[in-house]
Design a protein around this motif. Structure first.
Motif, PDB file in Angstrom:
ATOM      1  N   LYS A   1      90.946  16.812  36.222  1.00  0.00           N
ATOM      2  CA  LYS A   1      91.029  18.273  36.212  1.00  0.00           C
ATOM      3  C   LYS A   1      89.673  18.892  35.893  1.00  0.00           C
ATOM      4  N   GLN A   2      88.989  18.314  34.887  1.00  0.00           N
ATOM      5  CA  GLN A   2      87.677  18.837  34.505  1.00  0.00           C
ATOM      6  C   GLN A   2      86.674  18.684  35.643  1.00  0.00           C
ATOM      7  N   LEU A   3      86.757  17.562  36.348  1.00  0.00           N
ATOM      8  CA  LEU A   3      85.854  17.320  37.478  1.00  0.00           C
ATOM      9  C   LEU A   3      86.028  18.373  38.562  1.00  0.00           C
ATOM     10  N   THR A   4      87.279  18.658  38.905  1.00  0.00           N
ATOM     11  CA  THR A   4      87.520  19.658  39.956  1.00  0.00           C
ATOM     12  C   THR A   4      87.114  21.055  39.496  1.00  0.00           C
ATOM     13  N   GLN A   5      87.360  21.352  38.220  1.00  0.00           N
ATOM     14  CA  GLN A   5      86.940  22.656  37.696  1.00  0.00           C
ATOM     15  C   GLN A   5      85.422  22.790  37.691  1.00  0.00           C
ATOM     16  N   GLU A   6      84.744  21.678  37.406  1.00  0.00           N
ATOM     17  CA  GLU A   6      83.273  21.697  37.406  1.00  0.00           C
ATOM     18  C   GLU A   6      82.740  22.050  38.789  1.00  0.00           C
ATOM     19  N   HIS A   7      83.401  21.539  39.824  1.00  0.00           N
ATOM     20  CA  HIS A   7      82.957  21.838  41.195  1.00  0.00           C
ATOM     21  C   HIS A   7      83.364  23.240  41.625  1.00  0.00           C
ATOM     22  N   ASN A   8      84.555  23.661  41.224  1.00  0.00           N
ATOM     23  CA  ASN A   8      85.068  24.956  41.682  1.00  0.00           C
ATOM     24  C   ASN A   8      84.560  26.130  40.848  1.00  0.00           C
ATOM     25  N   SER A   9      84.488  25.936  39.525  1.00  0.00           N
ATOM     26  CA  SER A   9      84.085  27.026  38.621  1.00  0.00           C
ATOM     27  C   SER A   9      83.215  26.460  37.500  1.00  0.00           C
TER      28      SER A   9
ATOM     29  N   LYS B   1      85.605   8.484  23.922  1.00  0.00           N
ATOM     30  CA  LYS B   1      85.046   7.638  24.968  1.00  0.00           C
ATOM     31  C   LYS B   1      85.811   7.893  26.277  1.00  0.00           C
ATOM     32  N   GLY B   2      85.080   7.988  27.360  1.00  0.00           N
ATOM     33  CA  GLY B   2      85.713   8.225  28.648  1.00  0.00           C
ATOM     34  C   GLY B   2      85.904   9.690  28.975  1.00  0.00           C
ATOM     35  N   THR B   3      85.492  10.581  28.078  1.00  0.00           N
ATOM     36  CA  THR B   3      85.615  12.018  28.338  1.00  0.00           C
ATOM     37  C   THR B   3      84.704  12.435  29.483  1.00  0.00           C
ATOM     38  N   TYR B   4      85.227  13.253  30.389  1.00  0.00           N
ATOM     39  CA  TYR B   4      84.375  13.827  31.423  1.00  0.00           C
ATOM     40  C   TYR B   4      83.692  15.057  30.842  1.00  0.00           C
ATOM     41  N   LEU B   5      82.370  15.006  30.749  1.00  0.00           N
ATOM     42  CA  LEU B   5      81.619  16.120  30.180  1.00  0.00           C
ATOM     43  C   LEU B   5      81.198  17.081  31.283  1.00  0.00           C
ATOM     44  N   ARG B   6      81.610  18.319  31.131  1.00  0.00           N
ATOM     45  CA  ARG B   6      81.187  19.343  32.074  1.00  0.00           C
ATOM     46  C   ARG B   6      79.757  19.788  31.754  1.00  0.00           C
TER      47      ARG B   6
END
Length: 324
Positions: A81-89, A276-281
């Motif tokens: 979810k964070q990955l897609t939000q990073e690309h979209n917003s 650990k493993g967190t996607y950092l925006r």
């Protein structure tokens, strides 16, 4: 097996096995959660929770293992979810931080002010608590970042990165005998009643270690988690205050004298960490760097790629830290 079922067992376990409270937090029904948990247990052929009548009483040993994997899965889903939000917003989102009062009151205000100015559409949330509460909230995903000094062994599930080194000062009224000394010794300090932090907060363990190493027993008469409270009781004459140096403001605390104590106590290090493993925006990297300029994106990514805690400690061991 459904993702929703994993979410339910995870949330129930983190609401003290209270299904009603879990249902309220998820805006769903208690019977619906109970039914889905039973369906998952039937499918797996094991009990995740032990029961007494209709009440859940504890997590079973097998359930503990299942919950650990479920937590990893849910974090991976959140990462997607964070990955897609990073690309979209890229400039929209939220950031939650758990820390102690001292960090929230003295170390973070300018960082947060600058961050909000740069990212006005990121919702920032601050949680204050004990080191135990901070580590638990970061480990279970309640918050994104933990900022702490004490009890870092509690943060074994997190990547903790050193941010800055700091020490203490001794606060006394201007007419106090210690204010007249050129150099204050630990023996001088031990002769007076002391007002300082509660054990487990803001480097208190370093203070206790220093007295113990000298064979001294400090007269700690009052403790608090809040440096402003400590200063209040110093002003009342209850004792001398020992606080983080950053908690002394020469422009505000004009009635108090701050005596340097770096030669008396070992310095402390404040760290920032995340699961650990967190996607950092992108804005998360920026927050880390704003708080600790030496922790740029490359350093953080390199630390995340290290295989274990020992490798991480070696990586940061020789890093020169700013002093506050």
């Amino acid at each position: 097996m459904k993702l929703q079922q994993l979410r339910y067992i995870w949330e129930v376990a983190h609401h003290d096995l209270n299904v009603s409270a879990t249902a309220a937090s998820l805006y769903t029904s208690q019977p619906g959660i109970s039914k889905q948990i039973r369906l998952l247990e039937d499918e797996l052929g094991v009990e995740i929770f032990s029961r007494s009548g209709k009440h859940l009483t504890r997590v079973t040993p097998t359930g503990e293992e299942i919950l650990k994997i479920a937590g990893d899965i849910l974090r991976q889903v959140e990462g997607i979810k964070q990955l897609t939000q990073e690309h979209n917003s890229p400039s929209h989102g939220s950031l939650s931080i758990a820390t102690t009062h001292t960090q929230a009151r003295y170390a973070l205000p300018q960082v947060i002010e600058g961050f909000i100015g740069k990212y006005p559409d990121v919702s920032l949330h601050m949680h204050q608590g004990t080191p135990i509460q901070i580590s638990e909230e970061a480990a279970d995903g309640t918050v994104d970042f933990a900022i702490a000094t004490e009890a870092l062994e509690l943060f074994s599930d997190l990547l903790m990165m050193p941010c800055y080194r700091w020490n203490r000062c001794i606060l006394v009224p201007r007419d106090h005998p210690l204010a007249k000394l050129t150099t204050v010794s630990l023996e001088d300090v031990a002769e007076h009643p002391i007002v300082t932090y509660v054990f487990g907060f803001t480097g208190r363990s370093k203070l206790d270690d220093a007295f113990r190493d000298k064979g001294l027993v400090p007269k700690v008469v009052f403790t608090a988690t809040d440096a402003d409270v400590i200063k209040t009781y110093v002003r009342l004459g209850l004792g001398i205050g020992i606080v983080a140096h950053m908690a002394y403001d020469a422009e505000v605390d004009t009635d108090l004298v701050a005596i340097e104590a770096g030669h008396l106590f070992e310095s402390s290090v404040t760290s920032i960490g995340f699961r650990k493993g967190t996607y950092l925006r992108g804005y998360m990297y920026d927050f880390i760097r704003a708080f600790a300029p030496h922790l740029d994106r490359n350093v953080v990514d390199e630390a995340m790629a290290l295989p274990n805690k020992e490798a991480q400690e070696r990586f940061f061991a020789d890093m020169e830290l700013p002093v506050c």
